[in-house]
Design a protein around this motif. Sequence first.
Motif, PDB file in Angstrom:
ATOM      1  N   ASN A 182       2.463  85.598  52.874  1.00 49.96           N
ATOM      2  CA  ASN A 182       2.016  86.566  51.872  1.00 49.96           C
ATOM      3  C   ASN A 182       3.093  87.569  51.499  1.00 49.96           C
ATOM      4  O   ASN A 182       3.079  88.143  50.411  1.00 49.96           O
ATOM      5  N   PHE A 183       4.026  87.819  52.420  1.00 52.61           N
ATOM      6  CA  PHE A 183       5.008  88.861  52.195  1.00 52.61           C
ATOM      7  C   PHE A 183       6.259  88.380  51.469  1.00 52.61           C
ATOM      8  O   PHE A 183       7.030  89.177  50.962  1.00 52.61           O
ATOM      9  N   GLY A 184       6.504  87.073  51.460  1.00 48.28           N
ATOM     10  CA  GLY A 184       7.705  86.606  50.775  1.00 48.28           C
ATOM     11  C   GLY A 184       8.173  85.261  51.275  1.00 48.28           C
ATOM     12  O   GLY A 184       7.438  84.509  51.925  1.00 48.28           O
ATOM     13  N   ILE A 185       9.459  84.965  51.006  1.00 49.24           N
ATOM     14  CA  ILE A 185      10.033  83.660  51.295  1.00 49.24           C
ATOM     15  C   ILE A 185      11.403  83.839  51.931  1.00 49.24           C
ATOM     16  O   ILE A 185      12.158  84.733  51.554  1.00 49.24           O
ATOM     17  N   ILE A 186      11.707  83.029  52.969  1.00 51.59           N
ATOM     18  CA  ILE A 186      13.016  83.051  53.605  1.00 51.59           C
ATOM     19  C   ILE A 186      13.512  81.622  53.778  1.00 51.59           C
ATOM     20  O   ILE A 186      12.731  80.666  53.714  1.00 51.59           O
ATOM     21  N   PHE A 187      14.842  81.488  54.040  1.00 52.81           N
ATOM     22  CA  PHE A 187      15.465  80.172  54.071  1.00 52.81           C
ATOM     23  C   PHE A 187      16.274  79.974  55.360  1.00 52.81           C
ATOM     24  O   PHE A 187      16.427  80.872  56.173  1.00 52.81           O
ATOM     25  N   LYS A 188      16.780  78.767  55.500  1.00 56.61           N
ATOM     26  CA  LYS A 188      17.753  78.375  56.521  1.00 56.61           C
ATOM     27  C   LYS A 188      17.269  78.632  57.948  1.00 56.61           C
ATOM     28  O   LYS A 188      16.124  78.391  58.285  1.00 56.61           O
ATOM     29  N   GLU A 189      18.208  79.139  58.820  1.00 57.67           N
ATOM     30  CA  GLU A 189      17.914  79.294  60.247  1.00 57.67           C
ATOM     31  C   GLU A 189      16.747  80.249  60.490  1.00 57.67           C
ATOM     32  O   GLU A 189      15.901  80.005  61.359  1.00 57.67           O
ATOM     33  N   ASN A 190      16.709  81.356  59.741  1.00 57.82           N
ATOM     34  CA  ASN A 190      15.595  82.291  59.896  1.00 57.82           C
ATOM     35  C   ASN A 190      14.263  81.613  59.608  1.00 57.82           C
ATOM     36  O   ASN A 190      13.268  81.829  60.302  1.00 57.82           O
ATOM     37  N   ALA A 191      14.245  80.808  58.552  1.00 62.85           N
ATOM     38  CA  ALA A 191      13.022  80.078  58.198  1.00 62.85           C
ATOM     39  C   ALA A 191      12.627  79.118  59.314  1.00 62.85           C
ATOM     40  O   ALA A 191      11.450  79.006  59.668  1.00 62.85           O
ATOM     41  N   LYS A 192      13.612  78.448  59.892  1.00 65.32           N
ATOM     42  CA  LYS A 192      13.313  77.459  60.941  1.00 65.32           C
ATOM     43  C   LYS A 192      12.669  78.128  62.153  1.00 65.32           C
ATOM     44  O   LYS A 192      11.760  77.558  62.776  1.00 65.32           O
ATOM     45  N   ASN A 193      13.123  79.354  62.502  1.00 71.33           N
ATOM     46  CA  ASN A 193      12.520  80.059  63.638  1.00 71.33           C
ATOM     47  C   ASN A 193      11.027  80.291  63.409  1.00 71.33           C
ATOM     48  O   ASN A 193      10.201  80.089  64.306  1.00 71.33           O
ATOM     49  N   TYR A 194      10.671  80.730  62.196  1.00 69.73           N
ATOM     50  CA  TYR A 194       9.260  80.966  61.877  1.00 69.73           C
ATOM     51  C   TYR A 194       8.477  79.653  61.854  1.00 69.73           C
ATOM     52  O   TYR A 194       7.327  79.590  62.290  1.00 69.73           O
ATOM     53  N   ILE A 195       9.099  78.610  61.311  1.00 69.46           N
ATOM     54  CA  ILE A 195       8.416  77.312  61.212  1.00 69.46           C
ATOM     55  C   ILE A 195       8.134  76.734  62.597  1.00 69.46           C
ATOM     56  O   ILE A 195       7.065  76.166  62.836  1.00 69.46           O
ATOM     57  N   ASP A 196       9.093  76.882  63.523  1.00 70.95           N
ATOM     58  CA  ASP A 196       8.873  76.401  64.896  1.00 70.95           C
ATOM     59  C   ASP A 196       7.634  77.048  65.511  1.00 70.95           C
ATOM     60  O   ASP A 196       6.822  76.378  66.166  1.00 70.95           O
ATOM     61  N   ASN A 197       7.493  78.362  65.290  1.00 72.54           N
ATOM     62  CA  ASN A 197       6.305  79.062  65.804  1.00 72.54           C
ATOM     63  C   ASN A 197       5.038  78.588  65.097  1.00 72.54           C
ATOM     64  O   ASN A 197       3.979  78.456  65.725  1.00 72.54           O
ATOM     65  N   LEU A 198       5.160  78.327  63.797  1.00 65.45           N
ATOM     66  CA  LEU A 198       4.006  77.875  63.017  1.00 65.45           C
ATOM     67  C   LEU A 198       3.530  76.508  63.481  1.00 65.45           C
ATOM     68  O   LEU A 198       2.322  76.256  63.572  1.00 65.45           O
ATOM     69  N   ILE A 199       4.460  75.616  63.804  1.00 68.44           N
ATOM     70  CA  ILE A 199       4.090  74.279  64.285  1.00 68.44           C
ATOM     71  C   ILE A 199       3.330  74.379  65.606  1.00 68.44           C
ATOM     72  O   ILE A 199       2.357  73.662  65.836  1.00 68.44           O
ATOM     73  N   ARG A 200       3.768  75.316  66.470  1.00 74.04           N
ATOM     74  CA  ARG A 200       3.107  75.479  67.774  1.00 74.04           C
ATOM     75  C   ARG A 200       1.723  76.120  67.650  1.00 74.04           C
ATOM     76  O   ARG A 200       0.912  76.023  68.565  1.00 74.04           O
ATOM     77  N   ASP A 201       1.457  76.772  66.536  1.00 74.14           N
ATOM     78  CA  ASP A 201       0.161  77.431  66.323  1.00 74.14           C
ATOM     79  C   ASP A 201      -0.950  76.384  66.229  1.00 74.14           C
ATOM     80  O   ASP A 201      -0.860  75.428  65.454  1.00 74.14           O
ATOM     81  N   SER A 202      -1.993  76.562  67.001  1.00 75.28           N
ATOM     82  CA  SER A 202      -3.085  75.571  67.031  1.00 75.28           C
ATOM     83  C   SER A 202      -3.825  75.478  65.695  1.00 75.28           C
ATOM     84  O   SER A 202      -4.483  74.478  65.412  1.00 75.28           O
ATOM     85  N   GLY A 203      -3.708  76.522  64.867  1.00 73.16           N
ATOM     86  CA  GLY A 203      -4.423  76.517  63.592  1.00 73.16           C
ATOM     87  C   GLY A 203      -3.642  75.918  62.435  1.00 73.16           C
ATOM     88  O   GLY A 203      -4.144  75.861  61.312  1.00 73.16           O
ATOM     89  N   SER A 204      -2.427  75.457  62.681  1.00 75.44           N
ATOM     90  CA  SER A 204      -1.605  74.908  61.598  1.00 75.44           C
ATOM     91  C   SER A 204      -1.798  73.409  61.438  1.00 75.44           C
ATOM     92  O   SER A 204      -2.226  72.720  62.363  1.00 75.44           O
ATOM     93  N   ARG A 205      -1.485  72.909  60.240  1.00 80.23           N
ATOM     94  CA  ARG A 205      -1.551  71.477  59.934  1.00 80.23           C
ATOM     95  C   ARG A 205      -0.174  70.991  59.502  1.00 80.23           C
ATOM     96  O   ARG A 205       0.556  71.716  58.823  1.00 80.23           O
ATOM     97  N   VAL A 206       0.178  69.782  59.889  1.00 83.20           N
ATOM     98  CA  VAL A 206       1.495  69.225  59.584  1.00 83.20           C
ATOM     99  C   VAL A 206       1.326  67.896  58.857  1.00 83.20           C
ATOM    100  O   VAL A 206       0.590  67.022  59.306  1.00 83.20           O
TER     101      VAL A 206
END
Length: 368
Positions: A182-206
């Motif tokens: 909701n707050f915005g968009i980021i790219f590259k390594e910073n984005a990957k850090n957030y995505i790794d956490n998102l994948i581990r989240d039980s409420g996410s879909r891949v």
Amino acid sequence: MIKIVEGEFVSKFNEKIEFDNLIKAVSLGYIAVFSKENNRIKEGYLFISENKIIGVYIKDDKEYFGDVEKFKEFYKNLKGNILIEVYKYNKDKMNLMKWLYPQIFKVKEEKAKQEKKKEEERKKRKVKLKLGKLISEEKEFEKFLGEGYYLIHICKEIKDSFEQGYLIFKNKSLVGAIYENNFGIIFKENAKNYIDNLIRDSGSRVKIFKLSEEEFNKIFDLYPDAKLEIVEIREEAEEELKETFEELSREELLKKLGIKEPDEEWVEQIIEDIFRPTSEELVELQNQIREDIYNYLMSNENIEKAIVDVKVDWDKEYIIDINVQVSPKKILGFIKKDIPIDKIKYDINNKVRNIVSTGKIRINAKIV
């Protein structure tokens, strides 16, 4: 116990009127609805600003707060003796009610409006990619990667918030990353850090998609910042190295290159010595982070004062502890606007990641 701040009386009705007309009875104020059934009084209050519902309170079999649909049901089912009174507020009285009983003003929108709002939010999202051909939908996506181009889409939605991420692969190698919420968009390594956490989240879909070369190239045409820095060895150079050394053992190869056999401790110490910052560099980094955070906070028109404390240490990686206290601006003793502390922490994290791409960041932020 809820005690309504009394306004200036405008009008009253002794019978029900159409709900849409009810909310037009006052531009700033509240509408009180009373009903007496079986010697029991039922009460309902609608708080109105610019002919829109901004607050709801019902006292029936129990208390209800902020629920427009519940009020409509309550109003529809009223029987017996009915009294409707309309009262006018000035802004100060409305702000006082909001301060006294914030739960009244956390309005739950009707389901139809919620769905419409949710759909509008989806349309507003900045990242729009042609996803290609769906292969599968599961979190263990690595086993589906092979030769060619792949897009992994990760998403999570809770009420009015959302997160989504994209990982772009070429021949099993990760070459791009995009993260959005909701707050915005980021790219590259910073984005990957957030995505790794998102994948581990039980409420996410891949979801895993196979891309054509055209679709793959289109992603980086649209979002060039998403491309990760990857050093690729040319195939011919790789083949040349292979031919040169394929017959040599490890010991022979080291001897041929004049390199002494290193042990793990030696390697780790060399790496640590190369990357360890000096104490002066740590202080300089600490001051830079503190200044950037302070300037960011004070650029917010709703913040009166900010205190920022930053400590930067090194233990094989940067360890950054940030403590922030912010004081909101007030008008006539009332807070001008709530400060979204989660967004403050999110923005601070991104600002620090723009300075230091790796390491641990711990943020403590509060409103005082």
